[in-house]
Each structure stands twice: as C-alpha cells, then as structure tokens.
Design a protein around this motif. Structure first.
Motif, PDB file in Angstrom:
ATOM      1  N   ALA A 302       0.818  -1.217   0.000  1.00  0.00           N
ATOM      2  CA  ALA A 302       0.000   0.000   0.000  1.00  0.00           C
ATOM      3  C   ALA A 302       0.849   1.262   0.000  1.00  0.00           C
ATOM      4  N   ASP A 306      -2.170   1.367  -3.424  1.00  0.00           N
ATOM      5  CA  ASP A 306      -3.276   0.640  -2.773  1.00  0.00           C
ATOM      6  C   ASP A 306      -4.539   0.680  -3.618  1.00  0.00           C
ATOM      7  N   HIS A 309      -6.877  -2.396  -3.420  1.00  0.00           N
ATOM      8  CA  HIS A 309      -7.126  -2.935  -2.086  1.00  0.00           C
ATOM      9  C   HIS A 309      -8.579  -2.830  -1.632  1.00  0.00           C
ATOM     10  N   SER A 313     -10.933  -5.458   1.084  1.00  0.00           N
ATOM     11  CA  SER A 313     -11.637  -5.052   2.308  1.00  0.00           C
ATOM     12  C   SER A 313     -13.124  -5.347   2.217  1.00  0.00           C
ATOM     13  N   LYS A 322      -8.584  -0.054   5.381  1.00  0.00           N
ATOM     14  CA  LYS A 322      -7.347  -0.518   4.781  1.00  0.00           C
ATOM     15  C   LYS A 322      -7.332  -2.046   4.742  1.00  0.00           C
TER      16      LYS A 322
END
Length: 384
Positions: A302, A306, A309, A313, A322
């Motif tokens: 990250a 990121d 990402h 999550s 995060k």
C-alpha cells in the motif's frame, strides 16, 4: 490463463465412493495410497478407502513430515515402485499432497537418491528468470483428497525441502496435477482446528495476492472475490461449530477457487515467497506463514499503490477500511498468530529468509517492485 490436466472435482461425496469410481474409470489395478499418519493410524477413514478399493488396493504408506523433506518423498516413491502402482491416491494435508505428486515425477525419471531431485527442481536465475527443467511429465496419475485448505491439490506445482540447504523447492509439470480432487467435508473433521483455520488463511492469502496483483485480470479477480467471500464466511463458521459441514464445504470450494488464478498464471507476491522460506527453512507451519505475513505484505504494498485494495476489504466485510487492517482483524478473530516472534522466527534468521526469498519463483512478482534482499528485510522487520 492456462489450465492443468485435472479432469474432475468431486464435491461433497464420501471419499471412498468417489475414489473407487475414478479408479474403475481409469482402469487402475494397483492403487497406492499415500496417507497422513494420524488419519491412517487414529481414524478409520483410510481403512474405508482401502475397503472400497478392494482388490484394486495395492499398498498404503504414511510418514511424510511437514514441508515434504526429500528423503520422505523418496521413501514414498520407493514404496509406490515396490507396489507397482498405476494410480496414486493422497489423503491428507499439503505435505502429503505435494509428496504424492512428486512421487509420480520421481518414478517417471527413475530417481533413486535424494541427489536425483536436483536436476528436476525449478530454480531462479540471478536476473530473476524462473527456469523449469522438467519437460516430460509422469505416466502415473494421482487422486488428491485434501484435509486442509492450502489448495495445493489443484496445482501442478509441488514443493519438497532439500534437507541439506533447508530450502523448500518447486517441482512442476502439467501432468503432475491430479486427475481428480475429492472434496469430502466429513473427512476434514479430523483436522486439528489450528491447522484447518491456518491453512484456510493460506487460501485467503491466495485470493488477496490475486486481487492485489497488477498482473491479474477480470476472470481471476472474479474467482478471487468469490473465494475470499466464501472463506470469510466459512472459516468463522467452522471455528464456532466444528461439525458445520456446509461451512467446511464453503471453505473447500473457496480454497479451490483461490487456486484457479494461480494455476492460470497470475503470480503471487512476497507473502507467498516469504512463506515458502519460513516453512522450509524455519519450520513454520505452512498456514501460519500467511497468518503472519499477509497483512504486513499488503501494508508494504500500500505504500507503493493501494488502488486494488478496496475489493479485498469489501470481501472481508470491511468496505472502506485498509486491506491490511481488515486482514489483521480477520486473522486475529480466528485466534491465529500474527508476528514472526509468535512462530519462533527471530531477527537472527531475517537475512537468510530474505536471501532465500529472492530465489523463490514469486520473490519478485508482487505489485511493488522487489529489487534486493533489503526490500524483503523491510517486510520481515515490520512483522517481527
């Protein structure tokens, strides 16, 4: 995307029934069973398979230690040769699965000593190229009955550890993939909770490193998304109720889906590469490697990018958070270790782990460039 030579997956049927049917389908007459020692000696599961095979059963062998040391794999190959096996069935965890697939390669290449493994292993050149010297695959096929969730049963790639260098190395050929995989959730009830959950996190890591990869694609991402959601539901369910067979099957299907992208060609990243070394060199249980490393690797990624990402999550039920934080909470919720110290790896091993990681097939394939052992050391120190 490329695919292996696996033809069938049995979902939810009793293992003994599915194995007998496949053996007959192939015309096998000398079936060799490679089993986990606990399953063979402390349960009746292996005996049921032997009984179902009847006259087709040639021999059963156990004794594969964690991380599949070369000597153990060779001993299994010798036993299979002595039985004149024409089909190998593995029943057990990842090390048993890996060993069984390599056994067929050793028989094909007439390997009779541990030194004979060396010309067959995949290796990485100084400039990062992955070289697989195997050009001719085995004649004997395998059926894999997994009792853990690492997912290696779906892969043509297997790992065995060189006891001299304490380095876990890969062996790969398309024909090493099993002709059939049997997903029997009832059989997995004998798997210790820590092993089931930690190897489940290993498959979580497959899905996470796929979704985080800049080398993935929509097909692979869709499978990884589904895999991560199934595992995120199934693992806590089985922890709450070990007899939840539906939850166990969700985990098994999630593990399967998490592997398809890897098999297809999406490379994993530093979590898997470091994990191979922590296992083979530092004797950390396979699943624990991902329990420790996965969140730290994604935090390290990250810092570079990121952008991929958010989906991780969301799959873990924490949209907007995060990915490293969501992973950490999920793994802690399963009661798994989260630092290298907890799994017995101190800073005195970090340089060796970092150096060996660069020799792994996935040592330099993550979304954040790895240019030297110093990059791996940064991750290891964060996980200390």
């Amino acid at each position: 995307m490329t695919f292996t030579s696996t033809e069938r997956v049995s979902i939810g049927r009793p293992a003994a029934e599915a194995i007998r049917e496949q053996a007959e389908r192939q015309g096998a007459r000398r079936v060799f069973i490679l089993a986990g020692s606990t399953l063979r000696h402390k349960t009746d599961e292996v005996g049921r398979i032997e009984s179902a095979l009847g006259s087709l059963h040639a021999a059963t062998y156990d004794g594969i230690r964690p991380h599949a040391p070369r000597a153990d794999v060779l001993a299994a190959a010798d036993a299979a040769r002595a039985a004149d096996a024409d089909l190998v069935v593995t029943v057990g965890g990842g090390s048993v699965t890996d060993a069984g697939k390599i056994v067929t390669l050793l028989i094909k290449n007439n390997v009779t000593s541990t030194d004979g493994f060396e010309p067959l292993r995949t290796y990485v050149t100084e400039d990062g190229q992955v070289i697989n010297p195997v050009t001719v695959g085995p004649d004997i096929r395998t059926i894999c009955v997994p009792t853990t969730l690492s997912g290696g049963e779906f892969n043509a790639l297997s790992g065995a550890t060189d006891e001299v260098t304490a380095h876990k190395q890969g062996y790969e050929h398309r024909g090493m993939a099993p002709v059939m995989v049997v997903l029997d959730p009832a059989l997995t009830r004998h798997t210790p909770e820590w092993l089931w959950l930690s190897t489940g996190v290993r498959s979580v890591d497959h899905a996470v490193e796929t979704l985080a990869s800049d080398k993935s694609n929509d097909f692979a991402d869709g499978l990884a998304d589904s895999a991560l959601r199934l595992l995120a539901e199934g693992l806590p369910r089985v922890k709450a109720d070990p007899h939840d067979l539906e939850g166990r099957l969700k985990c098994q299907i999630g593990a399967w889906q998490s592997m398809i992208s890897i098999i297809g060609g999406v490379p994993m990243g530093p979590s898997h590469a470091i994990g191979h070394i922590l296992g083979g060199t530092c004797d950390v249980p396979h699943g624990y490697c991902s329990c420790v490393m996965a969140p730290y690797v994604q935090a390290w990624n990250a810092e570079h990018d990121d952008s991929r990402h958010d989906r991780i999550s969301a799959c873990l039920g924490a949209p907007g958070e995060k990915a490293s934080v969501a992973l950490d909470r999920f793994i802690r919720g399963l009661g798994m270790p989260r630092t290298l110290a907890e799994v017995g790896v101190g800073e005195d091993r970090f340089q060796q782990v970092a150096d060996y990681t660069l020799l792994d097939i996935w040592g330099r394939t993550g979304p954040r460039p790895v240019t030297s052992a110093a990059d791996i050391l940064d991750i290891l120190r964060s996980a200390a």
